[in-house]
Design an enzyme around this catalytic site. Structure first.
Site, PDB file in Angstrom:
ATOM      1  N   SER B 135       0.909  -1.174   0.041  1.00 16.83           N
ATOM      2  CA  SER B 135       0.026  -0.308  -0.264  1.00 16.83           C
ATOM      3  C   SER B 135       0.389   1.428  -0.274  1.00 16.83           C
ATOM      4  O   SER B 135       1.844   1.871   1.250  1.00 16.83           O
ATOM      5  CB  SER B 135      -1.024  -0.288   1.233  1.00 16.83           C
ATOM      6  OG  SER B 135      -0.545   0.649   2.094  1.00 16.83           O
ATOM      7  N   HIS B 149      -3.065   6.834  -4.443  1.00 16.31           N
ATOM      8  CA  HIS B 149      -2.989   5.828  -3.014  1.00 16.31           C
ATOM      9  C   HIS B 149      -3.333   4.927  -3.704  1.00 16.31           C
ATOM     10  O   HIS B 149      -3.986   4.416  -4.678  1.00 16.31           O
ATOM     11  CB  HIS B 149      -4.143   5.780  -2.022  1.00 16.31           C
ATOM     12  CG  HIS B 149      -4.601   5.187  -1.001  1.00 16.31           C
ATOM     13  ND1 HIS B 149      -5.484   4.190  -1.810  1.00 16.31           N
ATOM     14  CD2 HIS B 149      -3.841   4.272  -0.642  1.00 16.31           C
ATOM     15  CE1 HIS B 149      -5.887   3.170  -0.792  1.00 16.31           C
ATOM     16  NE2 HIS B 149      -4.677   3.364  -0.134  1.00 16.31           N
ATOM     17  N   TYR B 152      -2.717  -2.574  -2.930  1.00 17.78           N
ATOM     18  CA  TYR B 152      -3.280  -4.438  -3.213  1.00 17.78           C
ATOM     19  C   TYR B 152      -2.986  -5.579  -2.416  1.00 17.78           C
ATOM     20  O   TYR B 152      -2.124  -6.159  -1.497  1.00 17.78           O
ATOM     21  CB  TYR B 152      -2.414  -4.590  -5.168  1.00 17.78           C
ATOM     22  CG  TYR B 152      -3.315  -4.017  -5.879  1.00 17.78           C
ATOM     23  CD1 TYR B 152      -4.489  -4.332  -6.044  1.00 17.78           C
ATOM     24  CD2 TYR B 152      -2.367  -2.716  -5.949  1.00 17.78           C
ATOM     25  CE1 TYR B 152      -4.998  -2.763  -6.961  1.00 17.78           C
ATOM     26  CE2 TYR B 152      -3.258  -2.076  -7.066  1.00 17.78           C
ATOM     27  CZ  TYR B 152      -4.329  -1.827  -7.505  1.00 17.78           C
ATOM     28  OH  TYR B 152      -5.166  -1.196  -8.015  1.00 17.78           O
ATOM     29  N   ARG B 153      -3.876  -6.255  -1.714  1.00 14.16           N
ATOM     30  CA  ARG B 153      -3.699  -7.439  -0.941  1.00 14.16           C
ATOM     31  C   ARG B 153      -4.440  -8.907  -1.147  1.00 14.16           C
ATOM     32  O   ARG B 153      -5.616  -8.832  -2.093  1.00 14.16           O
ATOM     33  CB  ARG B 153      -4.214  -6.638   0.647  1.00 14.16           C
ATOM     34  CG  ARG B 153      -5.957  -6.471  -0.563  1.00 14.16           C
ATOM     35  CD  ARG B 153      -6.457  -5.450   1.032  1.00 14.16           C
ATOM     36  NE  ARG B 153      -8.094  -5.419   1.235  1.00 14.16           N
ATOM     37  CZ  ARG B 153      -8.407  -4.454   0.304  1.00 14.16           C
ATOM     38  NH1 ARG B 153      -7.572  -3.381  -0.350  1.00 14.16           N
ATOM     39  NH2 ARG B 153      -9.662  -3.856  -0.338  1.00 14.16           N
ATOM     40  N   ALA B 302      -0.012  -3.648  16.722  1.00 16.10           N
ATOM     41  CA  ALA B 302       0.547  -2.494  15.504  1.00 16.10           C
ATOM     42  C   ALA B 302       0.615  -1.955  14.918  1.00 16.10           C
ATOM     43  O   ALA B 302       1.342  -0.767  16.104  1.00 16.10           O
ATOM     44  CB  ALA B 302      -1.322  -1.766  15.262  1.00 16.10           C
ATOM     45  N   ARG B 303       1.889  -1.631  14.010  1.00 13.29           N
ATOM     46  CA  ARG B 303       2.855  -0.721  13.748  1.00 13.29           C
ATOM     47  C   ARG B 303       2.153   0.192  13.730  1.00 13.29           C
ATOM     48  O   ARG B 303       2.105   0.462  11.768  1.00 13.29           O
ATOM     49  CB  ARG B 303       4.144  -1.900  12.763  1.00 13.29           C
ATOM     50  CG  ARG B 303       5.373  -0.403  12.695  1.00 13.29           C
ATOM     51  CD  ARG B 303       6.630  -1.388  11.833  1.00 13.29           C
ATOM     52  NE  ARG B 303       7.512  -0.650  12.029  1.00 13.29           N
ATOM     53  CZ  ARG B 303       7.942   0.787  11.791  1.00 13.29           C
ATOM     54  NH1 ARG B 303       7.476   1.470  10.160  1.00 13.29           N
ATOM     55  NH2 ARG B 303       9.620   1.064  11.610  1.00 13.29           N
ATOM     56  N   TYR B 304       1.765   1.112  13.935  1.00 12.17           N
ATOM     57  CA  TYR B 304       1.033   2.726  13.618  1.00 12.17           C
ATOM     58  C   TYR B 304       1.950   3.644  12.768  1.00 12.17           C
ATOM     59  O   TYR B 304       1.392   4.457  11.791  1.00 12.17           O
ATOM     60  CB  TYR B 304       1.005   2.378  15.354  1.00 12.17           C
ATOM     61  CG  TYR B 304       1.274   3.467  16.188  1.00 12.17           C
ATOM     62  CD1 TYR B 304       2.192   4.758  15.897  1.00 12.17           C
ATOM     63  CD2 TYR B 304       2.067   2.767  17.457  1.00 12.17           C
ATOM     64  CE1 TYR B 304       3.362   5.023  16.597  1.00 12.17           C
ATOM     65  CE2 TYR B 304       3.143   3.142  18.298  1.00 12.17           C
ATOM     66  CZ  TYR B 304       3.233   4.798  18.115  1.00 12.17           C
ATOM     67  OH  TYR B 304       4.691   4.982  18.600  1.00 12.17           O
ATOM     68  N   GLU B 305       3.231   3.079  12.920  1.00 16.85           N
ATOM     69  CA  GLU B 305       3.807   4.420  12.149  1.00 16.85           C
ATOM     70  C   GLU B 305       3.892   3.484  10.531  1.00 16.85           C
ATOM     71  O   GLU B 305       3.802   4.526   9.964  1.00 16.85           O
ATOM     72  CB  GLU B 305       5.378   3.963  12.236  1.00 16.85           C
ATOM     73  CG  GLU B 305       5.666   4.935  13.731  1.00 16.85           C
ATOM     74  CD  GLU B 305       6.033   7.075  13.605  1.00 16.85           C
ATOM     75  OE1 GLU B 305       5.771   7.189  12.331  1.00 16.85           O
ATOM     76  OE2 GLU B 305       6.400   7.190  14.790  1.00 16.85           O
ATOM     77  N   SER B 306       3.729   2.326  10.782  1.00 20.77           N
ATOM     78  CA  SER B 306       3.157   1.966   8.816  1.00 20.77           C
ATOM     79  C   SER B 306       1.875   2.275   8.515  1.00 20.77           C
ATOM     80  O   SER B 306       1.678   2.396   7.612  1.00 20.77           O
ATOM     81  CB  SER B 306       3.757   0.231   9.072  1.00 20.77           C
ATOM     82  OG  SER B 306       5.045   0.422   9.056  1.00 20.77           O
TER      83      SER B 306
END
Lengths: 352, 352
Positions: B135, B149, B152-153, B302-306
């Protein structure tokens, strides 16, 4: 004060309203206010109008002559309305919003339930409700002056068992640079306001505030706290109103001295950038976690401009920003991660 | 392309990985990738690594020599991890984030349900899942260059009935000033990518995109749309993967020409302020409505920075800002309030 004297004499409401330098005409018609002077709905509307105007005037006094609040009086189709006052791009205040709203209508029980933290249950289909509140967020320009937020509100909901009513509210401080003396002054002023009503309030509501204003994903508080409460319906309606009145009247003495003390403090590019980053965190809290903002935005016909006046004029998000150890920015972060017992209440208890 | 050739020959994975200029080592150990070259999980991980590196390199080419992506490879305790690439404060890109993640573990059925828009139902207690996605959000400095933006997942969830899998994704454009030629170029590139797989996809996914990226409280779209889809599990796994591959490969040709065309366009203080206001709206959408952001932030550890790399470096909120009629800002707002049929698909249908 003036209001209470006059109330005793049941004077004309027009006269009462002229005594005050309100920001705009009341939302409820004056003729109705006149006939219902003992009703809590009327008392609350007059309180929030007075608090709004006193706070706006106090802020304007700290500003350049020409910086004045823009006043928007708005009404809702379903019932009621509000007065939104915003001062933007002043020398002292980058963005200051002071809003009151007085609304009524019908709500589905699920929505009513959401209005309370701990729910009594409500019966019936759509329930008639009334809500009146004042709320303000002040974002100063100088990073040495903290942001303040407060909100005081009164609700009534009618179900088949009769009318349920309660008060909620709170005042909290968000500094960009920690000044311990300021934090103590702020908390002490709030404690005094609480203590006159119930000696247990300050400690309980201080903790509630720290818990509520948490940016969960970051594991940090929005600021250095203050007080926060909901569902207050004890010991009786008039005493609960008097308590809320004391809290609302404590806003000016808790905050304006801090503005006066720091509004001309020197600062530079670095401090401004840090302030903008912290304002980004403020936006995160308000848009992701704040119940009031969400409740507002998800209400049909919401006046989103009034709800979102709480957002700062400018905010910033830097990837992986981390203050270096032994800097003033790092000291602030420590307090945001572990809220402090500013008045050493817990400590005093432990040693008593 | 190179990957497909090599796959046919079942060469060493190390050799495949060396052929590509990936941003970091794969999250899954190379030895495991080697043994599972036909597994969709492996195919997807290699696809998103390739898309990430191709897009990062294409963006760097538009930048000054010294502006490079910062690369953070991170792992999760529960399983998997990601590679977050951020370029901040460049001459051309104010903030550009391109993230991949490859995670696995166990999820409660309610959380799994949330991952899909329209749910098949899942049975069981905690369910083993796998998710891999790329993303990116690119916020350019020049207000004449739109923000892009894409995401794809691929998901797999195992319940007692076996493995369920599906793809989701989309690419969308957020201009600050409307350039109709650009919008048509962007949509046409996406349509070509869709048409090779299913002639009905573009029209459906274009509408889904307009519906999804709506800032409900303002009654406006985030931008001029693109495509958005979820739950794609037709006609078979390999064909669905090929479709997603085409979409992901269309990102560069849809966007980089717009960057090249406008990155040196003249602009001034006024245009910059408008861009900052629109970036505030971008923040509103992402923090209030975006399912991916919420799902991410509410996930433990969660890795909130990402997750929050999508937020702009700078944003602004002015009370009651309203573009004047007959201005370029007003023209943009018209399109945000009423999405346009850029390729006149509906019109062509109606007259056919």
């Amino acid at each position: 004060m003036a209001y209470k004297q006059h109330k005793a004499n049941k004077v004309e409401m027009k006269e009462i309203l002229q005594l005050k330098n309100y920001m705009a005409d009341p939302i409820t018609p004056i003729s109705h206010l006149e006939k219902t002077q003992d009703d809590m709905k009327t008392q609350m509307e007059l309180l929030i109008m007075r608090i709004q105007s006193e706070f706006c005037r106090a802020l304007e006094k700290e500003e350049d002559e020409e910086a004045k609040f823009q006043v928007d009086r708005w009404t809702r189709r379903e019932g009621g309305g509000g007065i939104t006052c915003v001062l933007q791009d002043g020398r002292v205040f980058e963005k200051a919003g002071v809003n009151i709203s007085v609304v009524s209508g019908k709500l589905p029980p699920a929505a009513v339930q959401q209005m309370r933290t701990r729910g009594k249950s409500f019966d019936g289909q759509e329930l008639p409700f009334f809500a009146a509140g004042v709320s303000a967020v002040i974002h100063p320009r100088n990073p040495m002056v903290p942001t303040i937020h407060f909100n005081y509100r009164y609700f009534e909901v009618q179900d088949k068992n009769g009318v349920q009513w309660w008060f909620g509210g709170g005042t909290d401080l968000t500094p960009y640079y920690l000044n311990e003396e300021d934090a103590v002054h702020f908390h002490l002023t709030l404690k005094h306001a609480c203590d006159g009503h119930d000696k247990s309030y300050y400690a309980r509501f201080k903790k509630w505030c720290d818990d509520y204003f948490t940016i969960t994903h970051r594991g940090e508080r929005r600021g250095v706290g203050g007080i926060f409460f909901d569902d207050v319906d004890q010991p009786n309606q008039q005493s609960a109103f008097d308590f809320v009145t004391s809290c609302a009247e404590a806003v000016i003495p808790s905050y304006i001295p801090l503005v006066q003390k720091h509004k001309d403090d020197p600062y530079g590019y670095y401090e401004r950038q840090w302030q903008l980053l912290r304002r980004g965190r403020y936006v995160e809290f308000n848009l992701i976690y704040d119940r009031g903002t969400k409740f507002g935005l998800f209400t049909p016909e919401a006046r989103y401009e009034s709800i979102l006046m709480s957002l700062p004029l400018n905010a910033k998000w830097e990837y992986m920003h981390e203050p270096k150890p032994n800097t003033p920015e790092h000291s602030l972060m420590k307090v945001l991660k572990e809220p402090r017992d500013w008045l050493q209440i817990e400590q005093a208890r432990a040693t008593a």
